[in-house]
Design a protein around this motif. Structure first.
Motif, PDB file in Angstrom:
ATOM      1  N   VAL A 147       1.005  -1.124   0.132  1.00 42.07           N
ATOM      2  CA  VAL A 147      -0.140  -0.146   0.078  1.00 42.07           C
ATOM      3  C   VAL A 147       0.840   1.293  -0.034  1.00 42.07           C
ATOM      4  O   VAL A 147       2.065   1.135   0.806  1.00 42.07           O
ATOM      5  N   THR A 148       0.743   2.083  -0.850  1.00 41.20           N
ATOM      6  CA  THR A 148       1.433   3.422  -0.781  1.00 41.20           C
ATOM      7  C   THR A 148       0.716   4.447  -0.146  1.00 41.20           C
ATOM      8  O   THR A 148      -0.662   4.468  -0.561  1.00 41.20           O
TER       9      THR A 148
ATOM     10  N   ILE B 263      -6.647   8.613   3.920  1.00 46.40           N
ATOM     11  CA  ILE B 263      -7.302   7.416   3.225  1.00 46.40           C
ATOM     12  C   ILE B 263      -6.684   6.122   3.655  1.00 46.40           C
ATOM     13  O   ILE B 263      -7.011   5.116   3.956  1.00 46.40           O
ATOM     14  N   GLY B 264      -5.121   6.372   3.269  1.00 46.36           N
ATOM     15  CA  GLY B 264      -4.323   5.142   3.108  1.00 46.36           C
ATOM     16  C   GLY B 264      -4.283   4.665   4.739  1.00 46.36           C
ATOM     17  O   GLY B 264      -4.108   3.426   4.891  1.00 46.36           O
ATOM     18  N   SER B 265      -4.186   5.386   5.794  1.00 51.23           N
ATOM     19  CA  SER B 265      -4.086   4.746   7.274  1.00 51.23           C
ATOM     20  C   SER B 265      -5.429   4.192   7.523  1.00 51.23           C
ATOM     21  O   SER B 265      -5.105   2.926   8.106  1.00 51.23           O
ATOM     22  N   HIS B 266      -6.713   4.508   6.964  1.00 61.71           N
ATOM     23  CA  HIS B 266      -7.889   3.764   7.320  1.00 61.71           C
ATOM     24  C   HIS B 266      -7.739   2.711   6.597  1.00 61.71           C
ATOM     25  O   HIS B 266      -8.124   1.417   7.070  1.00 61.71           O
ATOM     26  N   LEU B 267      -7.174   2.554   5.155  1.00 61.08           N
ATOM     27  CA  LEU B 267      -6.996   1.317   4.505  1.00 61.08           C
ATOM     28  C   LEU B 267      -6.223   0.130   5.042  1.00 61.08           C
ATOM     29  O   LEU B 267      -6.562  -0.966   5.301  1.00 61.08           O
ATOM     30  N   VAL B 268      -4.838   0.765   5.481  1.00 57.51           N
ATOM     31  CA  VAL B 268      -4.005  -0.303   6.027  1.00 57.51           C
ATOM     32  C   VAL B 268      -4.377  -1.012   7.327  1.00 57.51           C
ATOM     33  O   VAL B 268      -4.381  -2.102   7.381  1.00 57.51           O
ATOM     34  N   LYS B 269      -5.115  -0.078   8.286  1.00 58.04           N
ATOM     35  CA  LYS B 269      -5.790  -0.739   9.567  1.00 58.04           C
ATOM     36  C   LYS B 269      -6.500  -1.835   9.106  1.00 58.04           C
ATOM     37  O   LYS B 269      -6.793  -2.852   9.767  1.00 58.04           O
ATOM     38  N   ARG B 270      -7.554  -1.511   8.182  1.00 59.79           N
ATOM     39  CA  ARG B 270      -8.797  -2.350   7.826  1.00 59.79           C
ATOM     40  C   ARG B 270      -7.877  -3.547   7.053  1.00 59.79           C
ATOM     41  O   ARG B 270      -8.274  -4.747   7.601  1.00 59.79           O
TER      42      ARG B 270
ATOM     43  N   LYS C  23     -14.422   5.647   5.482  1.00 57.54           N
ATOM     44  CA  LYS C  23     -14.436   4.282   5.769  1.00 57.54           C
ATOM     45  C   LYS C  23     -15.533   3.473   4.738  1.00 57.54           C
ATOM     46  O   LYS C  23     -15.202   2.332   4.344  1.00 57.54           O
ATOM     47  N   ASP C  24     -16.307   4.141   4.232  1.00 53.51           N
ATOM     48  CA  ASP C  24     -16.995   3.636   3.118  1.00 53.51           C
ATOM     49  C   ASP C  24     -16.227   3.649   1.779  1.00 53.51           C
ATOM     50  O   ASP C  24     -16.250   2.801   1.065  1.00 53.51           O
TER      51      ASP C  24
END
Ligand code: NAD
Ligand code: TYD
Length: 348
Positions: free
Chosen positions: A5-6, A12-19, A225-226
């Motif tokens: 993940v870049t 947005i990236g930090s929400h995605l990585v945590k997910r 988050k959506d």
């Protein structure tokens, strides 16, 4: 599966990585981020010690570094979010947008195809883009996946260029890719230079709310988050070589959004009704300001059943509460370099 993940230290990236780290313990998630002003490693504290997570500090515009990284780790999937992302900064300093958003994307494409070219099966380059590539709408109509590109700001021009490169690599090298173009996100961990977190921060500190022009500009807003739900779905189930628009089905004029925000902030901070609205200050318009963005997100809805899970009012409540309860996050950002940016941008 090894996924790069870049931009995973950004909003947005930090929400995605945590997910991804929590939902897929069988994946190895590598988070590559240069930690520019917009990147904050603190955003990832809750996953930093997970066994399937690794942070790598590095710049996507450095082609040799990227090539070595791909050769070492042999990633099988890439979800590319790293970018310079703020329109106002692109107006005062466009060159870095070309370096990161265009050259950085091309470096990632080159290194991906290099390690994948002999076996493209089960590989995927997911490019996260914006609805701003389509330009600006009049009062009617929506952006769909066939809308011609017509970017108007250096930011959107650089994102449009990166989208074209991804599609060109699809045609030329059969690069397996998916692109999504999303509307304006809002939510927790959003850097306070964009409209909603900037105005929340200013209301907390009783500072003027600088609204560009007459405030009659329209954006479509989606809870972060959506957006992450949609990225997760498209990375796994989106069709190869396809583009998907993502949006909130939720258009707001800036002035109406800001009035709603002021009302909610007064309630949550226990201030007299109307006190935050008095802070609204109309200032000189943004050059080339896009009048209206509105997204037709029916393709992802029909193909994959995605839709926003919460309403704008619910998302805004969660966002405001998070900022009020995480004042140290805001304060640590709002010191130092941010002050300089604010003074240059708003002359205050
Ligand atoms: P952001 O500015 O919050 O985060 C960007 C991240 O990229 C930061 O962590 C930064 O350190 C990193 N980065 C910047 N330059 C880099 C470089 N040269 N090398 C490595 N890392 C670098 O952005 P965001 O709002 O989270 O947006 C993420 C992506 O989503 C972007 O591609 C953006 O165009 C797209 N997007 C954003 C929105 C939105 O409303 N925020 C909407 C649609 C699409
Ligand atoms: P922004 O959050 O910068 O996102 P984008 O320009 O990518 O849509 O801005 C959202 C809207 O709010 C846009 O119409 C510009 C406006 N705006 C202001 O009026 N004042 C501000 O200080 C900022 C940052 C934005």
């Amino acid at each position: 599966m090894k996924i790069l993940v870049t931009g995973g230290a950004g909003f947005i990236g930090s929400h995605l990585v945590k997910r991804l780290v929590k939902k897929y313990p069988e994946y190895l998630i590598f988070n590559l981020d240069a930690l520019t002003y917009a990147g904050n490693i603190e955003n990832l504290r809750e996953v930093q010690n997970h066994a399937n997570y690794k942070f790598i500090k590095g710049d996507i515009s450095n082609g040799i570094f990227i090539e070595n990284l791909f050769n070492s780790y042999q990633f099988e999937g890439v979800i590319h979010l790293a970018a310079e992302s703020h329109v106002d900064r692109s107006i005062s300093n466009p060159t870095v947008f070309v370096k990161t958003n265009v050259l950085g994307t091309v470096n990632l494409l080159n290194s991906s195809i290099n390690i994948w070219k002999n076996d493209l099966k089960n590989k995927r380059f997911y490019h996260v883009s914006t609805d701003e590539v389509y330009g600006s709408l009049a009062s009617k109509g929506l952006f769909n996946e066939q809308t011609p590109y017509d970017p108007k700001s250096p930011y959107s021009a650089s994102k449009a260029s990166s989208d074209h490169f991804v599609r060109a690599y699809g045609k030329t090298y059969n690069m397996p890719y998916v692109i999504s173009n999303c509307s304006n996100n809002y939510g927790e961990f959003h850097f306070p230079e964009k409209l909603i977190p900037l105005f929340i921060n200013n209301i907390i500190n009783s500072k003027p709310l600088p609204l560009y022009g007459d405030g009659n500009y329209t954006r479509d807003w989606l809870y972060v988050k959506d957006h992450v739900n949609a990225i997760d779905l498209l990375f796994h189930k989106g069709k190869n070589h396809e583009t998907y628009n993502i949006g909130g089905f939720n258009e707001y004029k800036n002035i109406d959004l800001v009035r709603l925000l002021c009302k909610k902030m007064d309630q949550k901070l226990g201030r007299e009704h109307g006190s935050s609205e008095k802070l609204i200050t109309f200032i000189k318009d943004r050059p080339g300001h896009d009048k209206r963005y509105a997204v037709d997100a029916n393709k992802i809805n029909k193909e994959l059943g995605w839709k926003p899970s919460i309403t704008f009012e619910e998302g805004l409540d969660k966002t405001i509460e998070w900022y009020i309860n995480n004042s140290e996050w805001l304060e640590s950002i709002a010191s130092g370099k941010y002050k300089e940016y604010y003074k240059n941008q708003y002359n205050r």
